[in-house]
Design a protein around this motif. Structure first.
Motif, PDB file in Angstrom:
ATOM      1  N   ASP A   1     -10.027  -6.837   1.201  1.00  0.00           N
ATOM      2  CA  ASP A   1     -10.562  -7.046  -0.306  1.00  0.00           C
ATOM      3  C   ASP A   1      -9.560  -6.532  -1.477  1.00  0.00           C
ATOM      4  OD1 ASP A   1     -13.029  -7.601   0.634  1.00  0.00           O
ATOM      5  OD2 ASP A   1     -14.042  -5.772   0.486  1.00  0.00           O
ATOM      6  N   SER A   2      -8.779  -5.567  -1.116  1.00  0.00           N
ATOM      7  CA  SER A   2      -7.763  -5.053  -2.053  1.00  0.00           C
ATOM      8  C   SER A   2      -6.637  -6.122  -2.392  1.00  0.00           C
ATOM      9  CB  SER A   2      -7.145  -3.546  -1.607  1.00  0.00           C
ATOM     10  OG  SER A   2      -6.357  -3.976  -0.544  1.00  0.00           O
TER      11      SER A   2
ATOM     12  N   HIS B   1       0.972  -1.289  -0.033  1.00  0.00           N
ATOM     13  CA  HIS B   1       0.011  -0.052  -0.008  1.00  0.00           C
ATOM     14  C   HIS B   1       0.844   1.101  -0.115  1.00  0.00           C
ATOM     15  CE1 HIS B   1      -3.426  -2.418   0.413  1.00  0.00           C
ATOM     16  NE2 HIS B   1      -4.268  -1.217   0.457  1.00  0.00           N
TER      17      HIS B   1
ATOM     18  N   VAL C   1     -11.624  -3.227   3.667  1.00  0.00           N
ATOM     19  CA  VAL C   1     -11.016  -2.887   2.296  1.00  0.00           C
ATOM     20  C   VAL C   1      -9.661  -3.386   1.793  1.00  0.00           C
ATOM     21  CG1 VAL C   1     -10.402  -0.587   0.937  1.00  0.00           C
ATOM     22  CG2 VAL C   1     -12.742  -0.686   2.531  1.00  0.00           C
TER      23      VAL C   1
ATOM     24  N   ARG D   1      -2.155  -9.413  -9.345  1.00  0.00           N
ATOM     25  CA  ARG D   1      -2.752  -8.044 -10.121  1.00  0.00           C
ATOM     26  C   ARG D   1      -2.484  -8.274 -11.744  1.00  0.00           C
ATOM     27  NH1 ARG D   1      -3.187  -2.773  -8.830  1.00  0.00           N
ATOM     28  NH2 ARG D   1      -3.051  -1.194 -10.626  1.00  0.00           N
TER      29      ARG D   1
ATOM     30  N   ARG E   1      -4.947  -5.291  -5.724  1.00  0.00           N
ATOM     31  CA  ARG E   1      -5.009  -3.691  -5.851  1.00  0.00           C
ATOM     32  C   ARG E   1      -4.752  -3.101  -4.477  1.00  0.00           C
ATOM     33  NH1 ARG E   1      -9.620  -2.161  -9.798  1.00  0.00           N
ATOM     34  NH2 ARG E   1     -10.116  -4.135 -10.866  1.00  0.00           N
TER      35      ARG E   1
ATOM     36  N   ALA F   1      -5.889   0.102  -1.432  1.00  0.00           N
ATOM     37  CA  ALA F   1      -7.156   0.356  -1.177  1.00  0.00           C
ATOM     38  C   ALA F   1      -7.850   1.814  -1.873  1.00  0.00           C
ATOM     39  CB  ALA F   1      -7.221   1.076   0.432  1.00  0.00           C
TER      40      ALA F   1
ATOM     41  N   GLU G   1      -7.701   2.286  -5.030  1.00  0.00           N
ATOM     42  CA  GLU G   1      -8.066   1.614  -6.346  1.00  0.00           C
ATOM     43  C   GLU G   1      -9.409   1.250  -5.790  1.00  0.00           C
ATOM     44  OE1 GLU G   1      -4.719   0.442  -9.107  1.00  0.00           O
ATOM     45  OE2 GLU G   1      -4.705  -0.572  -7.199  1.00  0.00           O
ATOM     46  N   VAL G   2      -9.651   0.456  -4.840  1.00  0.00           N
ATOM     47  CA  VAL G   2     -10.674  -0.260  -4.639  1.00  0.00           C
ATOM     48  C   VAL G   2     -11.867   0.578  -3.948  1.00  0.00           C
ATOM     49  CG1 VAL G   2     -11.841  -2.028  -3.043  1.00  0.00           C
ATOM     50  CG2 VAL G   2      -9.699  -2.479  -4.095  1.00  0.00           C
TER      51      VAL G   2
END
Length: 212
Positions: free
Chosen positions: A179-180, A20, A176, A50, A185, A187, A189-190
């Motif tokens: 999920d990312s 991140h 988040v 990715r 991805r 955060a 981007e998500v």
């Protein structure tokens, strides 16, 4: 800036923070390289995920889980604006090499007594490195703090007796982030307007303010 995320304890969220931080810097238009120094290779797995999702590359990534990585870092650093090192748990020799390579060290710590006690080994390695490299900057960053809990609210107080400073920005435990990672991805981007994205942005702002 060459920043290493290190902790001898596993499961504190180093790789999520490393990807991140690298992603946030890249989204700000910086040339970034992520160095995966963990034999488990989780950061490289993230970049592979990715690629499988056919997403554009955010930053370069290389695996270098060896005790001589500090000898390779200067050449890698010349190719980018910022180099982020995702360090290994439980391997002191690799951690020492990362400490020799870095300008700044972040020690992610979860706000629990067990994690605070476990961070003492990493703090000792940092102090050892600072004898030879007095300019090395190191700080603890509270990570995966559970909101609306007493231990979360008092995390900074619990760190008051630690020999290293604690950065004011905190990163909380948020869906988040999970999920990312699953999506390859970051955060921002998500969920660009999410608390998770804001927390990473504030953390990176703090890092850049203290850049050597």
């Amino acid at each position: 800036m060459i920043v290493a995320l290190l902790n001898q304890k596993g499961g504190v969220g180093k790789t999520t923070r490393a990807t991140h931080i690298a992603g946030e810097l890249a989204l700000r238009g910086q040339r970034v390289m992520l160095l995966d120094a963990d034999p488990q290779g989780s950061a490289l797995d993230w970049t592979q995920r990715r690629s499988q999702q056919r997403l554009p590359r955010l930053f370069g990534a290389v695996g270098l889980a060896c005790e001589t990585l500090h000898q390779e870092v200067p050449d890698l650093a010349r190719r980018c604006d910022h180099l982020v090192i995702d360090g290994p748990p439980r391997i002191a020799a690799l951690a020492r090499s990362a400490l020799l390579a870095a300008e700044r060290v972040l020690i992610p710590v979860q706000p629990s007594p067990y994690d605070l006690w476990a961070s003492a080994e990493m703090v000792a390695l940092v102090r050892e490195a600072q004898v030879f490299r007095p300019a090395l900057q190191a700080a603890v960053v509270i990570n995966r703090r559970v909101v609306r809990t007493v231990i979360g609210r008092e995390a900074h107080k619990a760190l008051a007796d630690q020999p290293l400073p604690a950065l004011r920005p905190e990163v909380c435990q948020r869906i988040v982030f999970a999920d990312s990672v699953a999506a390859g991805r970051v955060a921002r981007e998500v969920a660009p307007g999410s608390a998770a994205a804001r927390e990473i942005g504030v953390l990176v702002d703090e890092l850049l303010r203290g850049q050597p």
